[in-house]
Motif scaffolding. Structure first.
Motif, mmCIF file in Angstrom:
data_model
loop_
_atom_site.group_PDB
_atom_site.id
_atom_site.type_symbol
_atom_site.label_atom_id
_atom_site.label_comp_id
_atom_site.label_asym_id
_atom_site.label_seq_id
_atom_site.Cartn_x
_atom_site.Cartn_y
_atom_site.Cartn_z
ATOM 1 N N HIS A 117 0.833 -1.205 0.000
ATOM 2 C CA HIS A 117 0.000 0.000 0.000
ATOM 3 C C HIS A 117 0.867 1.255 0.000
ATOM 4 O O HIS A 117 0.536 2.263 -0.629
ATOM 5 C CB HIS A 117 -0.916 -0.051 1.226
ATOM 6 N N LEU A 118 2.003 1.185 0.693
ATOM 7 C CA LEU A 118 2.880 2.355 0.774
ATOM 8 C C LEU A 118 3.647 2.588 -0.530
ATOM 9 O O LEU A 118 3.951 3.725 -0.872
ATOM 10 C CB LEU A 118 3.881 2.189 1.937
ATOM 11 N N LEU A 119 3.976 1.528 -1.245
ATOM 12 C CA LEU A 119 4.857 1.704 -2.410
ATOM 13 C C LEU A 119 4.150 1.704 -3.765
ATOM 14 O O LEU A 119 4.715 2.206 -4.750
ATOM 15 C CB LEU A 119 5.974 0.654 -2.385
ATOM 16 N N VAL A 120 2.949 1.156 -3.833
ATOM 17 C CA VAL A 120 2.257 1.112 -5.137
ATOM 18 C C VAL A 120 2.030 2.516 -5.746
ATOM 19 O O VAL A 120 2.234 2.693 -6.947
ATOM 20 C CB VAL A 120 0.947 0.299 -5.030
ATOM 21 N N PRO A 121 1.630 3.514 -4.936
ATOM 22 C CA PRO A 121 1.368 4.825 -5.561
ATOM 23 C C PRO A 121 2.561 5.369 -6.352
ATOM 24 O O PRO A 121 2.395 5.867 -7.462
ATOM 25 C CB PRO A 121 1.026 5.727 -4.368
ATOM 26 N N GLN A 122 3.771 5.260 -5.801
ATOM 27 C CA GLN A 122 4.931 5.798 -6.542
ATOM 28 C C GLN A 122 5.227 4.964 -7.787
ATOM 29 O O GLN A 122 5.714 5.485 -8.789
ATOM 30 C CB GLN A 122 6.176 5.939 -5.654
ATOM 31 N N MET A 123 4.904 3.682 -7.748
ATOM 32 C CA MET A 123 5.117 2.846 -8.941
ATOM 33 C C MET A 123 4.131 3.260 -10.038
ATOM 34 O O MET A 123 4.493 3.383 -11.202
ATOM 35 C CB MET A 123 4.960 1.363 -8.606
ATOM 36 N N ILE A 124 2.887 3.490 -9.645
ATOM 37 C CA ILE A 124 1.873 3.904 -10.625
ATOM 38 C C ILE A 124 2.242 5.277 -11.197
ATOM 39 O O ILE A 124 2.182 5.494 -12.407
ATOM 40 C CB ILE A 124 0.469 3.939 -9.980
ATOM 41 N N GLU A 125 2.664 6.153 -10.327
ATOM 42 C CA GLU A 125 3.036 7.509 -10.758
ATOM 43 C C GLU A 125 4.153 7.469 -11.798
ATOM 44 O O GLU A 125 4.135 8.200 -12.783
ATOM 45 C CB GLU A 125 3.484 8.299 -9.528
ATOM 46 N N ARG A 126 5.094 6.551 -11.610
ATOM 47 C CA ARG A 126 6.231 6.449 -12.549
ATOM 48 C C ARG A 126 5.924 5.453 -13.676
ATOM 49 O O ARG A 126 6.735 5.258 -14.569
ATOM 50 C CB ARG A 126 7.485 6.009 -11.785
ATOM 51 N N ASN A 127 4.765 4.796 -13.581
ATOM 52 C CA ASN A 127 4.365 3.759 -14.541
ATOM 53 C C ASN A 127 5.488 2.742 -14.750
ATOM 54 O O ASN A 127 5.836 2.382 -15.880
ATOM 55 C CB ASN A 127 3.948 4.380 -15.882
ATOM 56 N N ARG A 128 6.018 2.268 -13.639
ATOM 57 C CA ARG A 128 7.170 1.380 -13.662
ATOM 58 C C ARG A 128 7.236 0.686 -12.306
ATOM 59 O O ARG A 128 7.044 1.336 -11.284
ATOM 60 C CB ARG A 128 8.384 2.273 -13.875
ATOM 61 N N GLY A 129 7.495 -0.587 -12.300
ATOM 62 C CA GLY A 129 7.665 -1.237 -11.005
ATOM 63 C C GLY A 129 7.264 -2.692 -11.017
ATOM 64 O O GLY A 129 6.646 -3.187 -11.968
ATOM 65 N N GLN A 130 7.627 -3.341 -9.955
ATOM 66 C CA GLN A 130 7.368 -4.771 -9.853
ATOM 67 C C GLN A 130 7.248 -5.138 -8.379
ATOM 68 O O GLN A 130 8.039 -4.671 -7.552
ATOM 69 C CB GLN A 130 8.550 -5.518 -10.486
ATOM 70 N N ILE A 131 6.270 -5.975 -8.087
ATOM 71 C CA ILE A 131 6.100 -6.459 -6.717
ATOM 72 C C ILE A 131 6.203 -7.980 -6.759
ATOM 73 O O ILE A 131 5.452 -8.631 -7.505
ATOM 74 C CB ILE A 131 4.728 -6.037 -6.158
ATOM 75 N N ILE A 132 7.134 -8.506 -5.998
ATOM 76 C CA ILE A 132 7.263 -9.963 -5.924
ATOM 77 C C ILE A 132 6.918 -10.365 -4.488
ATOM 78 O O ILE A 132 7.636 -10.029 -3.534
ATOM 79 C CB ILE A 132 8.680 -10.431 -6.316
#
Ligand code: 8X3
Length: 252
Positions: A117-132
């Protein structure tokens, strides 16, 4: 571009092995765990200096502050590895300790959800990221004594797939990495409340996976091309398989 990877539960087991694997491959690391001495020792052994966060993933405020205060070059997390988790007890429900259940739920479910919940917003904002997310075969294959541990890992599986649904349309990827029997971590010692003999017997007369096997699997998931999402990756040792359903017969 160098990716920044945040690993929870980084001080031992899969987390530690993954930190070593990714450091050797040139990733930049943020290592989060409760045990500062173990984190510091690990950090000293790596090629590149990681950023260290001493925190318990069940403490929301501590996490919030730590993530808000990531230093400049570590600010953007490209990959979150939700590895922190534990099993406590192997007793059937009627003999289980309520405190153990609470700890598993707050770590394996709430802690993992909190980090996400804490890290998804910045990933969406940058349109980049991965959660394992690190799940478990116990979340897919029910067994006696698995009760809340298995259920917490079933949560990880469903939460991962729900995240995929929410993130559709973004380039943020989600994986549930599902290990079976793995030796060489503190998992069984913790599960058996320090009963070393019971803990080690689990691995007798077979060749379980090792933390390195999981670390390589995690690296493999990270290194797949951006258009490819590994939804689930279930990994067991060759000596392990589902053993079918149990049937109780009233023969007396
Ligand atoms: C660990 C796998 O089989 O010990 O997550 O529950 S098992």
């Amino acid at each position: 571009m160098t990716k920044t990877v945040l690993i929870t539960g980084a001080s031992s087991g899969f987390g530690r092995a993954t930190a070593i694997e990714l450091d050797s491959a040139g990733y930049q690391l943020v290592l989060l765990a409760r045990r500062k001495d173990k984190l510091a020792e690990l950090a000293d052994s790596l090629n590149a200096k990681p950023h260290i966060i001493q925190a318990d993933i069940t403490e929301r405020e501590t996490l919030t502050t730590a993530l808000q205060n990531l230093p400049g070059s570590f600010k953007h997390i490209d990959v979150l590895i939700n590895n922190a988790g534990l099993a406590l007890g192997v007793e059937p429900t009627q003999n289980s300790r309520w405190e153990d259940w609470q700890t598993m739920i707050s770590t394996n479910c709430a802690g993992l959800a909190s980090m996400t919940h804490l890290l998804v917003p910045q990933m969406i904002e940058r349109n980049r990221g991965q959660i394992i997310n690190v799940g478990s075969t116990a979340g897919l294959h029910a067994y006696k004594g698995g009760n809340v541990y298995g259920a917490s890992k079933a949560f990880v599986d469903h939460f991962s797939m729900s995240l995929r649904a929410d993130l559709l349309g973004t380039k943020v990827r989600v994986t549930n990495l599902i290990p079976g029997l793995v030796e060489g971590t503190e998992f069984s010692q913790v599960r058996y409340h320090g009963d070393e003999q019971s803990a080690s017997q689990i691995y007798d007369h077979c060749k379980p996976l090792q933390p390195d096997d999981i670390a390589r699997s995690i690296r493999w998931v990270i290194e797949q091309p951006e258009h490819m999402n590994v939804n689930r990756l279930e990994v067991m040792p060759t000596c392990q398989a589902s053993a079918g359903l149990a049937v109780h017969k009233d023969t007396a």
